[in-house]
Design a protein around this motif. Structure first.
Motif, PDB file in Angstrom:
ATOM      1  N   SER A  63       1.225 -26.836  48.190  1.00 33.43           N
ATOM      2  CA  SER A  63      -0.012 -26.063  48.131  1.00 33.43           C
ATOM      3  C   SER A  63       0.148 -24.759  48.906  1.00 33.43           C
ATOM      4  O   SER A  63       0.873 -24.703  49.905  1.00 33.43           O
ATOM      5  CB  SER A  63      -1.163 -26.882  48.717  1.00 33.43           C
ATOM      6  OG  SER A  63      -2.316 -26.082  48.873  1.00 33.43           O
ATOM      7  N   VAL A  69      -7.223 -33.350  50.678  1.00 34.35           N
ATOM      8  CA  VAL A  69      -7.207 -33.513  49.232  1.00 34.35           C
ATOM      9  C   VAL A  69      -8.446 -34.285  48.808  1.00 34.35           C
ATOM     10  O   VAL A  69      -8.803 -35.304  49.416  1.00 34.35           O
ATOM     11  CB  VAL A  69      -5.941 -34.264  48.789  1.00 34.35           C
ATOM     12  CG1 VAL A  69      -5.970 -34.538  47.293  1.00 34.35           C
ATOM     13  CG2 VAL A  69      -4.704 -33.463  49.167  1.00 34.35           C
ATOM     14  N   ARG A  71      -9.095 -34.654  45.151  1.00 26.80           N
ATOM     15  CA  ARG A  71      -8.887 -35.191  43.800  1.00 26.80           C
ATOM     16  C   ARG A  71      -7.415 -35.024  43.428  1.00 26.80           C
ATOM     17  O   ARG A  71      -6.825 -33.974  43.662  1.00 26.80           O
ATOM     18  CB  ARG A  71      -9.767 -34.446  42.793  1.00 26.80           C
ATOM     19  CG  ARG A  71      -9.640 -34.903  41.336  1.00 26.80           C
ATOM     20  CD  ARG A  71     -10.234 -36.281  41.142  1.00 26.80           C
ATOM     21  NE  ARG A  71     -10.066 -36.752  39.766  1.00 26.80           N
ATOM     22  CZ  ARG A  71     -11.017 -36.703  38.836  1.00 26.80           C
ATOM     23  NH1 ARG A  71     -12.210 -36.181  39.115  1.00 26.80           N
ATOM     24  NH2 ARG A  71     -10.803 -37.186  37.630  1.00 26.80           N
ATOM     25  N   VAL A  72      -6.829 -36.093  42.855  1.00 24.25           N
ATOM     26  CA  VAL A  72      -5.458 -36.056  42.348  1.00 24.25           C
ATOM     27  C   VAL A  72      -5.508 -36.401  40.869  1.00 24.25           C
ATOM     28  O   VAL A  72      -6.072 -37.423  40.478  1.00 24.25           O
ATOM     29  CB  VAL A  72      -4.534 -37.035  43.103  1.00 24.25           C
ATOM     30  CG1 VAL A  72      -3.117 -36.968  42.540  1.00 24.25           C
ATOM     31  CG2 VAL A  72      -4.528 -36.722  44.590  1.00 24.25           C
ATOM     32  N   TYR A  73      -4.897 -35.551  40.033  1.00 22.96           N
ATOM     33  CA  TYR A  73      -4.994 -35.717  38.585  1.00 22.96           C
ATOM     34  C   TYR A  73      -3.768 -36.388  37.958  1.00 22.96           C
ATOM     35  O   TYR A  73      -3.811 -36.760  36.786  1.00 22.96           O
ATOM     36  CB  TYR A  73      -5.184 -34.359  37.907  1.00 22.96           C
ATOM     37  CG  TYR A  73      -6.431 -33.631  38.338  1.00 22.96           C
ATOM     38  CD1 TYR A  73      -7.677 -33.956  37.797  1.00 22.96           C
ATOM     39  CD2 TYR A  73      -6.369 -32.609  39.285  1.00 22.96           C
ATOM     40  CE1 TYR A  73      -8.824 -33.283  38.190  1.00 22.96           C
ATOM     41  CE2 TYR A  73      -7.511 -31.935  39.681  1.00 22.96           C
ATOM     42  CZ  TYR A  73      -8.743 -32.269  39.135  1.00 22.96           C
ATOM     43  OH  TYR A  73      -9.872 -31.604  39.529  1.00 22.96           O
ATOM     44  N   THR A  75      -0.047 -38.966  38.243  1.00 19.96           N
ATOM     45  CA  THR A  75       0.687 -40.047  38.888  1.00 19.96           C
ATOM     46  C   THR A  75       2.166 -39.900  38.552  1.00 19.96           C
ATOM     47  O   THR A  75       2.551 -39.078  37.714  1.00 19.96           O
ATOM     48  CB  THR A  75       0.186 -41.420  38.416  1.00 19.96           C
ATOM     49  OG1 THR A  75       0.327 -41.504  36.989  1.00 19.96           O
ATOM     50  CG2 THR A  75      -1.278 -41.624  38.784  1.00 19.96           C
ATOM     51  N   PHE A  87      -3.799 -31.351  41.668  1.00 20.34           N
ATOM     52  CA  PHE A  87      -4.727 -31.918  42.648  1.00 20.34           C
ATOM     53  C   PHE A  87      -5.597 -30.799  43.213  1.00 20.34           C
ATOM     54  O   PHE A  87      -5.291 -29.607  43.069  1.00 20.34           O
ATOM     55  CB  PHE A  87      -3.981 -32.654  43.773  1.00 20.34           C
ATOM     56  CG  PHE A  87      -3.064 -31.797  44.598  1.00 20.34           C
ATOM     57  CD1 PHE A  87      -3.504 -31.180  45.760  1.00 20.34           C
ATOM     58  CD2 PHE A  87      -1.730 -31.626  44.225  1.00 20.34           C
ATOM     59  CE1 PHE A  87      -2.646 -30.398  46.526  1.00 20.34           C
ATOM     60  CE2 PHE A  87      -0.879 -30.846  44.979  1.00 20.34           C
ATOM     61  CZ  PHE A  87      -1.330 -30.230  46.132  1.00 20.34           C
ATOM     62  N   ASP A  88      -6.716 -31.201  43.832  1.00 23.34           N
ATOM     63  CA  ASP A  88      -7.671 -30.253  44.415  1.00 23.34           C
ATOM     64  C   ASP A  88      -7.767 -30.466  45.914  1.00 23.34           C
ATOM     65  O   ASP A  88      -7.686 -31.604  46.399  1.00 23.34           O
ATOM     66  CB  ASP A  88      -9.066 -30.429  43.801  1.00 23.34           C
ATOM     67  CG  ASP A  88      -9.107 -30.006  42.345  1.00 23.34           C
ATOM     68  OD1 ASP A  88      -8.250 -29.202  41.940  1.00 23.34           O
ATOM     69  OD2 ASP A  88      -9.999 -30.493  41.615  1.00 23.34           O
ATOM     70  N   ARG A 141     -12.449 -32.262  34.534  1.00 22.21           N
ATOM     71  CA  ARG A 141     -12.635 -33.485  35.314  1.00 22.21           C
ATOM     72  C   ARG A 141     -13.442 -34.520  34.512  1.00 22.21           C
ATOM     73  O   ARG A 141     -13.112 -35.710  34.495  1.00 22.21           O
ATOM     74  CB  ARG A 141     -13.366 -33.168  36.625  1.00 22.21           C
ATOM     75  CG  ARG A 141     -12.565 -32.392  37.642  1.00 22.21           C
ATOM     76  CD  ARG A 141     -13.247 -32.477  38.987  1.00 22.21           C
ATOM     77  NE  ARG A 141     -12.757 -31.459  39.915  1.00 22.21           N
ATOM     78  CZ  ARG A 141     -13.405 -30.347  40.220  1.00 22.21           C
ATOM     79  NH1 ARG A 141     -14.573 -30.088  39.660  1.00 22.21           N
ATOM     80  NH2 ARG A 141     -12.887 -29.482  41.075  1.00 22.21           N
ATOM     81  N   HIS A 213      -7.139 -25.285  43.902  1.00 20.08           N
ATOM     82  CA  HIS A 213      -6.791 -26.053  42.706  1.00 20.08           C
ATOM     83  C   HIS A 213      -5.302 -25.841  42.440  1.00 20.08           C
ATOM     84  O   HIS A 213      -4.896 -24.780  41.983  1.00 20.08           O
ATOM     85  CB  HIS A 213      -7.618 -25.595  41.508  1.00 20.08           C
ATOM     86  CG  HIS A 213      -9.092 -25.520  41.767  1.00 20.08           C
ATOM     87  ND1 HIS A 213      -9.820 -26.594  42.226  1.00 20.08           N
ATOM     88  CD2 HIS A 213      -9.966 -24.476  41.665  1.00 20.08           C
ATOM     89  CE1 HIS A 213     -11.084 -26.236  42.371  1.00 20.08           C
ATOM     90  NE2 HIS A 213     -11.194 -24.957  42.045  1.00 20.08           N
ATOM     91  N   ARG A 228      -2.705 -38.954  47.929  1.00 21.16           N
ATOM     92  CA  ARG A 228      -3.959 -39.638  47.642  1.00 21.16           C
ATOM     93  C   ARG A 228      -5.131 -38.831  48.211  1.00 21.16           C
ATOM     94  O   ARG A 228      -4.969 -38.097  49.183  1.00 21.16           O
ATOM     95  CB  ARG A 228      -3.956 -41.044  48.264  1.00 21.16           C
ATOM     96  CG  ARG A 228      -2.954 -41.993  47.640  1.00 21.16           C
ATOM     97  CD  ARG A 228      -3.330 -42.323  46.204  1.00 21.16           C
ATOM     98  NE  ARG A 228      -2.379 -43.230  45.567  1.00 21.16           N
ATOM     99  CZ  ARG A 228      -1.309 -42.848  44.894  1.00 21.16           C
ATOM    100  NH1 ARG A 228      -1.048 -41.553  44.767  1.00 21.16           N
ATOM    101  NH2 ARG A 228      -0.508 -43.725  44.337  1.00 21.16           N
ATOM    102  N   PRO A 229      -6.309 -38.963  47.598  1.00 20.68           N
ATOM    103  CA  PRO A 229      -7.483 -38.280  48.159  1.00 20.68           C
ATOM    104  C   PRO A 229      -7.706 -38.678  49.611  1.00 20.68           C
ATOM    105  O   PRO A 229      -7.574 -39.856  49.982  1.00 20.68           O
ATOM    106  CB  PRO A 229      -8.625 -38.765  47.259  1.00 20.68           C
ATOM    107  CG  PRO A 229      -7.959 -39.106  45.963  1.00 20.68           C
ATOM    108  CD  PRO A 229      -6.616 -39.663  46.335  1.00 20.68           C
TER     109      PRO A 229
END
Length: 348
Positions: A63, A69, A71-73, A75, A87-88, A141, A213, A228-229
């Motif tokens: 980043s 963190v 949100r993770v989009y 895997t 991820f956000d 999302r 983002h 992970r969030p």
């Protein structure tokens, strides 16, 4: 007389059999020598090695801003394309910094009068595109949540990712236009100097807000995702990797005795251990100027009394010309391969 004739009749077949044995032995020797010569000549014209491994570019994702963190989009082993959300990061502090920078810019623009018209228009466009980008991500999302664990993207998901890419492209264009507006010549006064400073601060704050983002830098496969969030990330710290899928090669370690005829641009044949039935085409792209041992952590020290000569190996990069498109034959980094180079191109 009859006894001598009987002895001669037994001796002739024996001599014939012995002669045939010597002839057969001679033929075996000649064939062996001929085979050895042909093998040596073939090895010289078509050097080959099984000390070869598949490679591609690996991008370490990090980043540009720090924070927790939310949100993770993705895997591990997910396929991604350039600019896909990864991820956000919590944008609260960056949103506050952006508001402050906008307030400072508006005050400086008011003090500068008409000289700030172009910058104000570009700044407004930038903010509109940033808000459109946030709306596109919100729709992404929602589509991501609605899709669940389905492997094939839904129509809503495809539309959402397309809108996200278009919004990101529009934002980047607006960012470039705002930067170009700042580079235009202005009469140097105290208000215009303050305006330029406020515009630069607004550029940074807007950029940092958008960079909460994190997106994919290239096409490929995500690897080693443990994010992970709730985890706090630091700017510039690698978090996981993306194995790029748009360029593949094989690093073949040839013996130094095989390098005499290898040249850049020569064709090569590649066979992978994991796909024995597949044959790939390649081209010699580069030949290392140093042996593999030269760049090792502990290079060999040969100035000793117990020196033993060992044939060195030099890395030769073979670019894969026709990567397989069949999902059942996906290329994987580090896979073992056998490479044969055709050095007869110039001779032909």
């Amino acid at each position: 007389m009859s006894q001598d004739a009987s002895t001669d009749s037994r001796t002739k077949p024996g001599n014939l059999f012995a002669a045939l044995r010597w002839i057969a032995l001679l033929l075996v020797i000649l064939v062996s020598i001929g085979g050895a010569v042909l093998y040596w000549r073939h090895s010289e014209l078509y050097p080959s090695t099984d000390n070869a491994y598949v490679g591609t570019n690996i991008v370490r994702v990090a980043s540009e801003v720090s924070g927790p963190v939310i949100r993770v989009y993705v895997t591990t082993d997910d396929a991604v394309q350039t600019d896909d959300p990864l991820f956000d990061i919590d944008p609260t502090l960056y949103e506050a910094a952006l508001r402050n920078a906008r307030a400072q810019f508006d005050a400086a623009a008011a003090a500068a009068g008409t000289a700030a018209d172009n910058l104000k228009q570009a700044a407004n466009t930038l903010e509109d595109k940033r808000k459109a980008l946030e709306d596109a991500l919100k729709a992404y999302r929602e589509a991501k949540d609605a899709q669940g664990d389905s492997t094939s993207p839904s129509a809503a998901m495809s539309t959402a990712i397309s809108n996200w890419r278009n919004a990101l492209k529009d934002y980047r264009n607006a960012e470039d236009e705002f930067a170009a507006a700042q580079d235009k010549q202005l009469t140097v006064t105290t208000p215009t100097v303050q305006l330029r400073s406020a515009a630069a601060a607004l550029t940074k704050s807007t950029h940092d807000r958008v960079k909460t983002h994190v997106t994919a830098p290239s096409d490929g496969t995500v690897s080693n995702v443990s994010l992970r969030p709730g985890a706090t990330v630091q700017a510039g710290s690698p978090l996981f990797a993306i194995i790029e899928s748009n360029e593949w090669w094989v690093n073949a370690n040839f013996k130094e005795t095989d390098l005499a005829r290898i040249r850049l641009g020569q064709p090569a044949t590649i066979r992978l251990d994991m796909y024995p039935a597949a044959t790939l085409d390649g081209v010699v792209e580069s030949i290392s100027a140093g042996s593999g041992a030269t760049f090792s952590v502990l290079p060999p020290e040969n100035a000793t009394g117990n020196w033993v000569k060992v044939t060195q190996r030099f890395p030769v990069r073979i670019r894969i010309s026709n990567p397989p498109h069949d999902p059942s034959e996906t290329l994987r980094v580090g896979a073992s391969a056998t490479v044969t180079v055709d050095t007869t191109q110039e001779d032909k």
